[in-house]
Design a protein around this motif. Structure first.
Motif, mmCIF file in Angstrom:
data_model
loop_
_atom_site.group_PDB
_atom_site.id
_atom_site.type_symbol
_atom_site.label_atom_id
_atom_site.label_comp_id
_atom_site.label_asym_id
_atom_site.label_seq_id
_atom_site.Cartn_x
_atom_site.Cartn_y
_atom_site.Cartn_z
ATOM 1 N N GLY A 161 35.299 57.735 82.807
ATOM 2 C CA GLY A 161 35.438 59.122 83.251
ATOM 3 C C GLY A 161 35.085 60.087 82.125
ATOM 4 N N GLY A 162 34.235 59.600 81.222
ATOM 5 C CA GLY A 162 33.931 60.366 80.006
ATOM 6 C C GLY A 162 33.063 61.592 80.203
ATOM 7 N N VAL A 201 30.403 55.492 70.819
ATOM 8 C CA VAL A 201 30.966 55.948 72.095
ATOM 9 C C VAL A 201 30.107 55.474 73.266
ATOM 10 C CG1 VAL A 201 31.655 57.960 73.478
ATOM 11 C CG2 VAL A 201 31.907 58.020 70.982
ATOM 12 N N ARG A 202 30.773 54.871 74.229
ATOM 13 C CA ARG A 202 30.115 54.549 75.493
ATOM 14 C C ARG A 202 30.837 55.329 76.599
ATOM 15 N NH1 ARG A 202 29.782 48.390 76.917
ATOM 16 N NH2 ARG A 202 28.188 48.435 75.294
ATOM 17 N N VAL A 203 30.056 56.054 77.371
ATOM 18 C CA VAL A 203 30.642 56.844 78.456
ATOM 19 C C VAL A 203 30.315 56.175 79.787
ATOM 20 C CG1 VAL A 203 30.490 59.040 79.708
ATOM 21 C CG2 VAL A 203 30.547 59.048 77.214
ATOM 22 N N PHE A 204 31.344 56.007 80.603
ATOM 23 C CA PHE A 204 31.145 55.471 81.951
ATOM 24 C C PHE A 204 31.558 56.541 82.947
ATOM 25 C CE2 PHE A 204 32.833 53.409 85.759
ATOM 26 C CZ PHE A 204 31.842 52.495 86.069
ATOM 27 N N ASP A 205 30.645 56.855 83.852
ATOM 28 C CA ASP A 205 30.986 57.842 84.881
ATOM 29 C C ASP A 205 30.075 57.633 86.075
ATOM 30 O OD1 ASP A 205 31.796 60.436 86.194
ATOM 31 O OD2 ASP A 205 32.745 60.760 84.243
ATOM 32 N N ARG A 206 30.333 58.373 87.126
ATOM 33 C CA ARG A 206 29.541 58.220 88.352
ATOM 34 C C ARG A 206 28.103 58.675 88.138
ATOM 35 N NH1 ARG A 206 33.606 61.329 92.309
ATOM 36 N NH2 ARG A 206 33.531 62.747 90.550
ATOM 37 N N PRO A 207 27.170 58.068 88.893
ATOM 38 C CA PRO A 207 25.785 58.515 88.782
ATOM 39 C C PRO A 207 25.608 59.910 89.374
ATOM 40 C CG PRO A 207 25.980 56.604 90.268
ATOM 41 C CD PRO A 207 27.361 56.980 89.853
ATOM 42 N N ASN A 208 24.662 60.616 88.835
ATOM 43 C CA ASN A 208 24.237 61.914 89.388
ATOM 44 C C ASN A 208 25.340 62.963 89.503
ATOM 45 O OD1 ASN A 208 21.720 60.673 89.797
ATOM 46 N ND2 ASN A 208 22.446 59.854 91.764
ATOM 47 N N ILE A 209 26.357 62.878 88.653
ATOM 48 C CA ILE A 209 27.357 63.949 88.731
ATOM 49 C C ILE A 209 26.951 65.061 87.757
ATOM 50 C CG2 ILE A 209 29.354 62.542 89.398
ATOM 51 C CD1 ILE A 209 30.071 63.201 86.264
ATOM 52 N N ALA A 210 27.361 66.264 88.069
ATOM 53 C CA ALA A 210 27.104 67.375 87.157
ATOM 54 C C ALA A 210 28.010 67.172 85.950
ATOM 55 C CB ALA A 210 27.417 68.684 87.849
ATOM 56 N N TRP A 229 25.254 55.595 77.639
ATOM 57 C CA TRP A 229 25.609 56.163 78.932
ATOM 58 C C TRP A 229 25.570 55.080 80.003
ATOM 59 C CZ3 TRP A 229 27.756 60.618 79.942
ATOM 60 C CH2 TRP A 229 27.788 61.049 81.263
ATOM 61 N N PHE A 230 26.706 54.818 80.636
ATOM 62 C CA PHE A 230 26.750 53.827 81.719
ATOM 63 C C PHE A 230 27.132 54.522 83.014
ATOM 64 C CE2 PHE A 230 26.941 49.208 80.463
ATOM 65 C CZ PHE A 230 26.331 49.386 79.222
ATOM 66 N N VAL A 288 32.203 45.379 84.756
ATOM 67 C CA VAL A 288 31.881 44.204 83.931
ATOM 68 C C VAL A 288 30.864 44.597 82.860
ATOM 69 C CG1 VAL A 288 30.720 41.947 83.962
ATOM 70 C CG2 VAL A 288 32.397 42.500 85.717
ATOM 71 N N GLU A 289 29.844 45.326 83.277
ATOM 72 C CA GLU A 289 28.797 45.738 82.340
ATOM 73 C C GLU A 289 29.337 46.748 81.324
ATOM 74 O OE1 GLU A 289 25.761 44.467 81.952
ATOM 75 O OE2 GLU A 289 26.517 43.055 83.439
#
Ligand SMILES: NC(=O)c1ccc[n+]([C@@H]2O[C@H](COP(=O)([O-])OP(=O)(O)OC[C@H]3O[C@@H](n4cnc5c(N)ncnc54)[C@H](O)[C@@H]3O)[C@@H](O)[C@H]2O)c1
Length: 309
Positions: free
Chosen positions: A7-8, A27-36, A49-50, A61-62
């Motif tokens: 949720g980064g 830092v690795r950020v995981f968040d939804r695709p195509n969000i503003a 960016w994931f 997992v990834e």
């Protein structure tokens, strides 16, 4: 050390990204695709960016590979919407977090730092300021789910030794908070005032909350990375309360003009007062919120002025 922020791309995650980069973490950020994205991410910033969905195990997992520290900032619900659909709240937030914990176990994650909610886990306070030892009787599904996740973190620590820290955050405000969202009174009020729009207050404005600047929350999150003490659950707030009417008055002082306010019927899940006792975080984490409300408001205003309509 590699840190994953689930949720980064959101409000608090954007602040934490800055804090972690400044301290030299990967830092690795995981968040939804195509969000503003709340914050603009520059190409040369050292961020991986994931994109994925927290509720999809394969995506997690990834994302989790090679990460030692995980900041869990994902919430699919808000206090109000959680009561409309508790099944969704549990299915997405709780079950999603259990999948995360299982993966953390097999991926040798060292520590999970969780953004819990100081505003909802206690329910109607018996006394303020509220200590961490206060009874927990949430009056919304969001609070019950947060509390249950806290318990599972404790269980996985007990069973498998995965360290954890729970920060029960009060009402954070600051840059990158969505000014048109259903949550975040300070930023929503300030933005409306700036644009000459009406500010809507549920109730008579006497409701008291603990408003903490998001940069100070980031400091607490950073201090929980090396913390090795016995305590695991910390209140993170300013430690003092302000009424919504006082917020309006501060905004008027800052903008040097009166603002338009309407009062509408109060909401059943809004407790009258919520102020957190932050002594434990001060003593154990060596943390102290440094930013005064007025300073935080000024920073927020400068950022809001940069936004396009
Ligand atoms: N902002 C507050 O007032 C407040 C107060 C106390 C606790 N918290 C908690 O802190 C955390 C962060 O809050 P915030 O204000 O930064 O929220 P935010 O909404 O700005 O950020 C959350 C991020 O999670 C992402 N997300 C949501 N569902 C997802 C999914 N299924 N898959 C992948 N990403 C998903 C969103 O895209 C968003 O970028 C949340 O857990 C929240 O409950 C917030």
């Amino acid at each position: 050390m590699k840190c994953l922020i689930l949720g980064g791309a959101g409000f608090l995650g954007s602040h934490l990204t800055d804090g972690l980069l400044a301290e030299g973490y990967s830092v690795r950020v995981f968040d939804r695709p195509n969000i503003a994205k709340h914050r603009h991410f520059e190409k040369d910033e050292k961020i991986e960016w994931f994109e994925g969905d927290f509720t999809n195990r394969n995506d997690l997992v990834e994302a989790i590979k090679d990460c030692e520290i995980i900041f869990h900032f994902i919430s699919t619900t808000l206090p109000k919407s959680s009561n409309d659909n508790p099944v969704y709240d549990v299915e997405t937030n709780l079950i999603g977090t259990l999948r995360l914990l299982e993966l953390a176990r097999t991926n040798k994650v060292k520590k999970i730092i969780y953004a819990s909610s100081g505003g909802t886990v206690y329910g109607v306070p018996n006394e303020v300021p509220i200590k961490e030892s206060h009874t927990t009787e949430p009056i919304c599904s969001y609070g019950i789910t947060k509390l249950t996740i806290e318990k599972y973190l404790k269980l996985y620590h007990y069973l498998y030794g995965i360290d954890f820290c729970v920060l029960r955050i009060a009402n954070p405000f600051g840059e990158w908070q969505r000014p048109t969202a259903a949550q975040g009174a300070v930023t929503v009020f300030l933005n409306n005032a700036l644009k000459g729009k009406m500010i809507t207050i549920w109730g008579d404005g006497s409701v008291v909350r603990d408003f903490v600047y998001a940069g100070d929350v980031t400091e607490a999150l950073l201090k929980s990375i090396p913390y090795e003490g016995e305590e695991k659950v910390f209140n993170i707030g300013a430690g003092y309360g302000m009424s919504l009417k006082e917020i309006i008055s501060e905004i008027e002082t800052l903008l040097e003009k009166p603002v338009k306010v309407e009062f509408v019927e109060s909401r059943s899940f809004d407790v009258k007062s919520n102020v957190l006792d932050i002594e434990k975080a001060k003593n154990e984490l060596g943390w102290n919120p440094k930013t005064t409300f007025r300073e935080g408001l000024k920073k927020n205003l400068s950022w809001l002025k940069t936004l396009e309509d």
